[in-house]
Every structure is written in C-alpha cells, then in structure tokens.
Scaffold this motif. Structure first.
Motif, PDB file in Angstrom:
ATOM      1  N   GLN A   9      -0.708  40.000  45.140  1.00 35.20           N
ATOM      2  CA  GLN A   9      -0.594  38.875  44.208  1.00 35.20           C
ATOM      3  C   GLN A   9      -0.871  39.375  42.790  1.00 35.20           C
ATOM      4  O   GLN A   9      -1.825  40.120  42.565  1.00 35.20           O
ATOM      5  N   SER A  10      -0.054  38.966  41.844  1.00 32.58           N
ATOM      6  CA  SER A  10      -0.275  39.364  40.454  1.00 32.58           C
ATOM      7  C   SER A  10      -1.277  38.401  39.804  1.00 32.58           C
ATOM      8  O   SER A  10      -1.462  37.278  40.279  1.00 32.58           O
ATOM      9  N   PRO A  11      -1.906  38.824  38.724  1.00 34.59           N
ATOM     10  CA  PRO A  11      -2.795  37.914  38.001  1.00 34.59           C
ATOM     11  C   PRO A  11      -2.062  36.657  37.523  1.00 34.59           C
ATOM     12  O   PRO A  11      -2.616  35.561  37.547  1.00 34.59           O
ATOM     13  N   GLY A  43      -3.420  26.566  38.637  1.00 30.50           N
ATOM     14  CA  GLY A  43      -3.062  25.558  37.644  1.00 30.50           C
ATOM     15  C   GLY A  43      -3.453  25.958  36.238  1.00 30.50           C
ATOM     16  O   GLY A  43      -3.647  25.106  35.378  1.00 30.50           O
ATOM     17  N   LEU A  44      -3.565  27.277  36.005  1.00 30.49           N
ATOM     18  CA  LEU A  44      -4.017  27.760  34.703  1.00 30.49           C
ATOM     19  C   LEU A  44      -2.969  28.624  34.018  1.00 30.49           C
ATOM     20  O   LEU A  44      -3.306  29.498  33.215  1.00 30.49           O
ATOM     21  N   ALA A  45      -1.704  28.390  34.307  1.00 30.18           N
ATOM     22  CA  ALA A  45      -0.631  29.183  33.690  1.00 30.18           C
ATOM     23  C   ALA A  45      -0.590  28.957  32.179  1.00 30.18           C
ATOM     24  O   ALA A  45      -0.199  29.841  31.432  1.00 30.18           O
ATOM     25  N   ALA A  54      -6.555  30.903  31.371  1.00 28.70           N
ATOM     26  CA  ALA A  54      -6.726  32.215  31.972  1.00 28.70           C
ATOM     27  C   ALA A  54      -5.763  33.188  31.325  1.00 28.70           C
ATOM     28  O   ALA A  54      -4.705  32.792  30.835  1.00 28.70           O
ATOM     29  N   LYS A  55      -6.150  34.457  31.334  1.00 31.11           N
ATOM     30  CA  LYS A  55      -5.258  35.490  30.820  1.00 31.11           C
ATOM     31  C   LYS A  55      -5.421  36.747  31.673  1.00 31.11           C
ATOM     32  O   LYS A  55      -6.535  37.098  32.076  1.00 31.11           O
ATOM     33  N   PRO A  56      -4.303  37.400  31.979  1.00 31.87           N
ATOM     34  CA  PRO A  56      -4.376  38.624  32.774  1.00 31.87           C
ATOM     35  C   PRO A  56      -4.901  39.784  31.930  1.00 31.87           C
ATOM     36  O   PRO A  56      -4.650  39.860  30.725  1.00 31.87           O
ATOM     37  N   LYS A  57      -5.665  40.669  32.580  1.00 25.72           N
ATOM     38  CA  LYS A  57      -6.165  41.860  31.894  1.00 25.72           C
ATOM     39  C   LYS A  57      -6.475  42.929  32.934  1.00 25.72           C
ATOM     40  O   LYS A  57      -7.291  42.699  33.835  1.00 25.72           O
ATOM     41  N   ASP A  58      -5.810  44.049  32.812  1.00 22.36           N
ATOM     42  CA  ASP A  58      -6.061  45.199  33.693  1.00 22.36           C
ATOM     43  C   ASP A  58      -5.975  44.853  35.174  1.00 22.36           C
ATOM     44  O   ASP A  58      -6.823  45.262  35.972  1.00 22.36           O
ATOM     45  N   GLY A  59      -4.976  44.050  35.555  1.00 20.78           N
ATOM     46  CA  GLY A  59      -4.770  43.713  36.966  1.00 20.78           C
ATOM     47  C   GLY A  59      -5.676  42.617  37.495  1.00 20.78           C
ATOM     48  O   GLY A  59      -5.638  42.297  38.683  1.00 20.78           O
TER      49      GLY A  59
END
Length: 65
Positions: free
Chosen positions: A20-22, A30-32, A51-56
C-alpha cells in the motif's frame, strides 16, 4: 503536541501496509485532502486535519488555530 502563536498541532507517522502506498492509505483514511472544520459551541477554534506522504510513510496531522 507542539504550539506556536497560530495554534497547536499534533502529528503521527503511520506506515502503510505491505503493498500500500502512503497516498492509498491517506485516501482510505479520508485524508487525501486537508480538511478544515469550523468552530463549534464546544470547540471554539477551527480544527484542521490532513496527511502528507514522506519517505514511504504517511504523516498525519491535526491542529487548532
């Protein structure tokens, strides 16, 4: 918890499940997109979450302003 002149916030780092990707995890939670909730009688400050993706991983944040 951290605070500054603009309000207080809390962050948590979440690791997605295998395969699954971040970004997928953020959508499932529900945090797209960042959300701002207006003040209410019981919570007189605006609440924002996102939310924000960072380093996987996914950095989830919640704050008051």
């Amino acid at each position: 918890m951290e605070c500054a002149s603009g309000g207080c916030w809390r962050t948590i780092t979440v690791a997605p499940a295998a395969g699954q990707s971040p970004q997928d995890l953020a959508r499932a939670m529900g945090l797209a997109e960042e959300q701002t909730l207006p003040p209410t009688l019981f919570d007189p400050m605006s609440v924002y979450l996102g939310a924000k993706p960072k380093d996987g991983e996914l950095i989830v944040y919640l704050g008051y302003q």
